[in-house]
Structures are given as C-alpha cells and as structure tokens.
Write an enzyme that holds these catalytic residues in place. Sequence first.
Site, PDB file in Angstrom:
ATOM      1  N   HIS A  98     -46.519  21.061 -43.737  1.00 29.90           N
ATOM      2  CA  HIS A  98     -45.564  21.442 -44.782  1.00 29.90           C
ATOM      3  C   HIS A  98     -44.488  22.374 -44.223  1.00 29.90           C
ATOM      4  O   HIS A  98     -43.289  22.187 -44.495  1.00 29.90           O
ATOM      5  CB  HIS A  98     -46.304  22.130 -45.933  1.00 29.90           C
ATOM      6  CG  HIS A  98     -45.394  22.684 -46.988  1.00 29.90           C
ATOM      7  ND1 HIS A  98     -44.970  21.945 -48.078  1.00 29.90           N
ATOM      8  CD2 HIS A  98     -44.802  23.901 -47.119  1.00 29.90           C
ATOM      9  CE1 HIS A  98     -44.162  22.684 -48.819  1.00 29.90           C
ATOM     10  NE2 HIS A  98     -44.051  23.875 -48.260  1.00 29.90           N
ATOM     11  N   GLU A  99     -44.904  23.386 -43.455  1.00 26.64           N
ATOM     12  CA  GLU A  99     -43.932  24.321 -42.895  1.00 26.64           C
ATOM     13  C   GLU A  99     -43.007  23.631 -41.904  1.00 26.64           C
ATOM     14  O   GLU A  99     -41.815  23.961 -41.818  1.00 26.64           O
ATOM     15  CB  GLU A  99     -44.650  25.503 -42.236  1.00 26.64           C
ATOM     16  CG  GLU A  99     -45.494  26.342 -43.195  1.00 26.64           C
ATOM     17  CD  GLU A  99     -44.734  26.794 -44.438  1.00 26.64           C
ATOM     18  OE1 GLU A  99     -43.503  27.008 -44.364  1.00 26.64           O
ATOM     19  OE2 GLU A  99     -45.363  26.919 -45.502  1.00 26.64           O
TER      20      GLU A  99
END
Length: 227
Positions: A98-99
Amino acid sequence: MINLLMLILVLAAFGLTIWAQFRVKGSFKRWSNVQAKSGMTGQEVARSILDQNGLRDVAVHPVRGQLTDHYDPVSRTVNLSEPVFYSNSIAAVSVAAHECGHAIQHKNAYGALVLRHRMVPIANFASGIAPFLLMGGLLLQAMGLFGLGVILYAAVVAFQLVTLPVEFNASSRAKEIIVHQGMVSSQEERGVSKVLNAAALTYVASALYALLELIRFALLFFMSDED
C-alpha cells in the site's frame, strides 16, 4: 430539532470512527499471524515493487511503533513500522505494498495525490486555528469569528475528502501488484482485502465525522444570522 438530529449523526459518526480504529487494529493483528506463502517480508516486498516500477532511488526504512507506516514524498522514502518491515505476514505484505502504491502515485503525478500535497500547508494551518476560532466565536457570541472558523474547517474537511481517492487508489494498486507478482497467492487475497479495507474504513469514518461536524457548524452559523 435540527441541532439534535445533527448531534446524533455526529455522535454516530464518532462511534464509527472508534469502531474503525478497533477494526483496523484487529484485522492487522489477525493477519499478522498468517505468513504469506511467498515468505517475503514487508521490506522485501516494498523493495521489489519499487524496483519493478523504476523507483530504485526510493529507500525503504524501518520506523518505530505500530501502524506508523507512511510514504514521505519530501524525502522520497517508504517508511514501514518494524512489525511490517521485518515480518512476512499477510498484513505486512499488504501494508508495505500500500505504501509503495503512494510512491507510484507520486512518480505518475496521480491527480488526487498532487492536489492533496498542494493542500497540505492550508490544511495544517486551518486545522491548527479553526478550533480556536469556532470556540472563541461561540463563547464571545462573535459570529463573524465563528464564520471564519467554519470556512477554515471546511478546508480541513476538503483535505480529508481528497485523501479518500488517494488511499483507495493506493490499496487498489497494492492488491493488483502483489497478486500479479505472486507475492501472495489467490487464496491469500481475502486476507489482503481484509487488511486494506479495514485501513480504508478509518479514512472514510474520519471524513464522514468531519463532514457532519462541518454541516453542524454551518447550520449554527446560518441559524444565528436568522436570529
């Protein structure tokens, strides 16, 4: 009657925010105990995704705390909490991806992210001063001051609303990449979705709470004008 209804809605949204926080922590804890079949740690997943997307100059660092993961667009670093950086769990793989999704958004100048970055100085200023203007306006019965607080608070709400597509898009990118690259199996997709959806819910709940608060403040302002 309107004020009572708005108060009930705001309290309900606040309750949703608290519940969302518990849910994301519970989901992360549950899937932190399930290892990904690929055996890759959060750090390895992040490094692989970044390299495959031409982001070899973006470093991956461990940071203290839990759920402190974030992408820093200024230093261009993906910062993963230690439970994510060193773990090979479904939760760690999901959060790391996600990051990296944010880093890819930055590279591609994703519209909502660009807008969000431009709004940061305004949002920071507004969030710092708006509560004092709202409180001061009510205590002093100075509705001009209160109205200014409402305008500034609206900027904070706008920032939170713009954050929603940024987060949803990063999660969508993350899931697609780790499934396509075999970092998680098709059977593990459910766990990935659980972790990412729980995280997204916290942003939705916070934005809803802020939006209802803004409506309540606006009603107070316009009703005072009628008096």
